[in-house]
Design an enzyme around this catalytic site. Structure first.
Site, short mmCIF file in Angstrom:
data_model
loop_
_atom_site.label_atom_id
_atom_site.label_comp_id
_atom_site.label_asym_id
_atom_site.label_seq_id
_atom_site.Cartn_x
_atom_site.Cartn_y
_atom_site.Cartn_z
N CYS A 85 26.10 28.66 75.25
CA CYS A 85 26.44 29.99 74.70
C CYS A 85 25.60 31.05 75.41
O CYS A 85 24.39 30.88 75.60
CB CYS A 85 26.19 30.04 73.20
N GLU A 130 11.88 21.88 68.34
CA GLU A 130 11.44 22.95 67.45
C GLU A 130 11.94 22.74 66.04
O GLU A 130 13.06 22.27 65.84
CB GLU A 130 12.13 24.25 67.88
N CYS A 172 22.31 32.49 73.81
CA CYS A 172 21.39 31.56 73.14
C CYS A 172 20.36 31.01 74.11
O CYS A 172 20.70 30.56 75.20
CB CYS A 172 22.20 30.42 72.53
N CYS A 230 20.53 21.73 74.99
CA CYS A 230 21.89 21.86 74.46
C CYS A 230 22.83 22.10 75.62
O CYS A 230 22.49 22.80 76.57
CB CYS A 230 21.96 23.04 73.49
N CYS A 255 14.52 24.70 59.21
CA CYS A 255 15.59 24.66 60.21
C CYS A 255 15.23 23.59 61.23
O CYS A 255 14.16 23.66 61.85
CB CYS A 255 15.70 26.03 60.87
N CYS A 276 16.75 30.99 68.17
CA CYS A 276 17.00 29.59 68.43
C CYS A 276 16.53 29.17 69.82
O CYS A 276 16.97 29.70 70.83
CB CYS A 276 18.51 29.41 68.31
N1 SAH Z 1 24.86 24.59 67.95
C1 SAH Z 1 24.94 25.03 66.59
C2 SAH Z 1 23.61 25.19 65.90
C3 SAH Z 1 22.47 25.81 66.66
S1 SAH Z 1 22.47 27.55 66.88
C4 SAH Z 1 25.77 26.28 66.49
O1 SAH Z 1 26.21 26.77 67.51
O2 SAH Z 1 26.05 26.73 65.40
C5 SAH Z 1 22.26 28.21 65.27
C6 SAH Z 1 22.80 29.62 65.14
O3 SAH Z 1 21.94 30.57 65.81
C7 SAH Z 1 24.17 29.78 65.74
O4 SAH Z 1 25.00 30.54 64.91
C8 SAH Z 1 23.85 30.48 67.02
O5 SAH Z 1 24.97 31.09 67.54
C9 SAH Z 1 22.74 31.43 66.58
N2 SAH Z 1 21.96 32.01 67.68
C10 SAH Z 1 21.70 31.50 68.89
N3 SAH Z 1 21.01 32.37 69.65
C11 SAH Z 1 20.82 33.47 68.89
C12 SAH Z 1 20.19 34.71 69.13
N4 SAH Z 1 19.60 34.99 70.29
N5 SAH Z 1 20.19 35.64 68.11
C13 SAH Z 1 20.77 35.35 66.93
N6 SAH Z 1 21.37 34.18 66.65
C14 SAH Z 1 21.42 33.25 67.63
#
Ligand code: SAH
Length: 341
Positions: free
Chosen positions: A112, A88, A115, A108, A101, A329
């Site tokens: 988290c 993406e 995510c 991944c 982006c 994301c």
């Molecule tokens: N792995 C990296 C970059 C990818 S995620 C990182 O963790 O920073 C990019 C950002 O989007 C991160 O801050 C992540 O925590 C956030 N993110 C992921 N899922 C999300 C969601 N459902 N709502 C809002 N932000 C989210």
């Protein structure tokens, strides 16, 4: 055959010199590929026939195919095809310019809890060219120049460190794409040793850290990586980074209803960042398909934000984009791979 987008200018210089071409030929090739954006080596008219043949025999000028496109007023989300997988990237149209982006991995492994990307485990790292080609593809099909690149798409950039650094080198080479380092941002979930290596490179690239919690108890639940590198270690790595680069670091903090959004959490967060050259980016949670989390209402976000400001923390609430188009994301890819779009 190797992609021409896989190679940095210094690697190309070394290679061409070893093949009895001239060092400056690498500059000509970069200008042709990135500035003129030629589709074949024969279109680079200031290089010799021998060099054209050498390049044609050893490199391809490849491109990425668009599988899906979802558009809202301010955002276009693309699903791109790479080697039997999909990635993406998201084009965001701000009033100050266009940002893209981009992703760094297929899936991944960071897991988290909030995510969507983590629901599909890492299949592999993206190659340098697959990272670079996201930018080239979007510029070409929209006939635009991007003003900013944010490396916060699918994947953990610092888990694909070497390719990431080469891609940044290619983005910023002034004979090529010439995107200013300060217009690039890398976001990491906090891989401490890599934050330190990145600091030593002394680029002007912006660093963002996904903190998302004010103490280890909460962060352990949200982000498994915290068990490897806890908040104290992440904060020390941030200090190290600021010390080496003198660059301001962004702390990302998703507000999750009833989990990390209390005034006590705001105070704890303020304590963590006190006196540091950082600003806190508060992110409204973007609901995903599977998750038990809820988005905070506007009042709670405001309350948290105001508490930080009262405690002299530099903070902003991130403007949301791409609502209604699987903006979070990894959502587009996840829904595509699960075949429900
Ligand atoms: N792995 C990296 C970059 C990818 S995620 C990182 O963790 O920073 C990019 C950002 O989007 C991160 O801050 C992540 O925590 C956030 N993110 C992921 N899922 C999300 C969601 N459902 N709502 C809002 N932000 C989210």
């Amino acid at each position: 055959m190797r992609s021409i987008f896989d190679i940095t200018i210094s690697e190309l210089e070394t290679l061409l010199v070893s093949e009895n071409f001239k060092k400056y030929n690498a500059t000509q090739v970069f200008e042709g590929i990135y500035k003129k954006q030629v589709n074949s080596f024969s279109e680079i008219n200031n290089i010799s026939k021998e060099l054209k043949i050498y390049l044609e025999e050893n490199f391809k000028i490849d491109k990425l195919e668009v599988l899906e496109k979802l558009e809202s007023s301010d955002t276009i989300k693309y699903l791109l095809l790479i080697d039997n997988a999909s990635i993406e990237c998201v084009l965001m149209k701000h009033n100050y310019g266009n940002s893209l982006c981009i992703s760094t991995q297929v899936g991944c492994n960071m897991g988290c809890a909030f995510c969507e990307s983590g629901t599909l485990k890492k299949i592999r790292n993206l190659s340098v060219s697959e990272i670079v080609l996201q930018v080239i593809t979007i510029e070409k099909i929209n006939n635009i120049k991007l003003d900013n690149i944010v490396i916060m798409g699918i994947g953990e950039p610092f888990d694909n460190y070497d390719n990431l650094i080469k891609a940044i080198d290619i983005f910023t080479t002034n004979k090529g794409m010439n995107i200013g380092s300060r217009r690039i941002t890398v976001s990491t979930c906090g891989l401490v040793p890599k934050i330190k290596s990145f600091a030593l490179l002394k680029t002007q690239v912006n660093l963002a850290i996904s903190l998302h919690a004010s103490n280890d108890k909460i962060r352990n639940k949200l982000m498994p990586i915290n068990k490897l590198y806890n908040i104290k270690e992440v904060m020390e790595a941030i200090d190290y980074y600021i010390d080496k680069t003198n660059r301001k670091v962004t702390i990302e903090y998703i507000l999750l209803d009833g989990i990390n959004d209390s005034l006590d959490n705001a105070r704890e967060l303020a304590n963590l960042v006190k006196g540091k050259l950082v600003y806190v980016n508060l992110i409204p949670y973007n609901a995903t398909s599977h998750s038990e989390f809820k988005r905070c209402d506007k009042e709670k976000i405001d309350r948290f934000y105001k508490e930080l400001i009262t405690l002299n923390v530099n903070a902003i609430v991130r403007r949301e984009m791409g609502k209604g188009i699987k903006g979070a994301c990894g959502q587009l890819r996840a829904s595509y791979e699960k075949k429900d779009i």
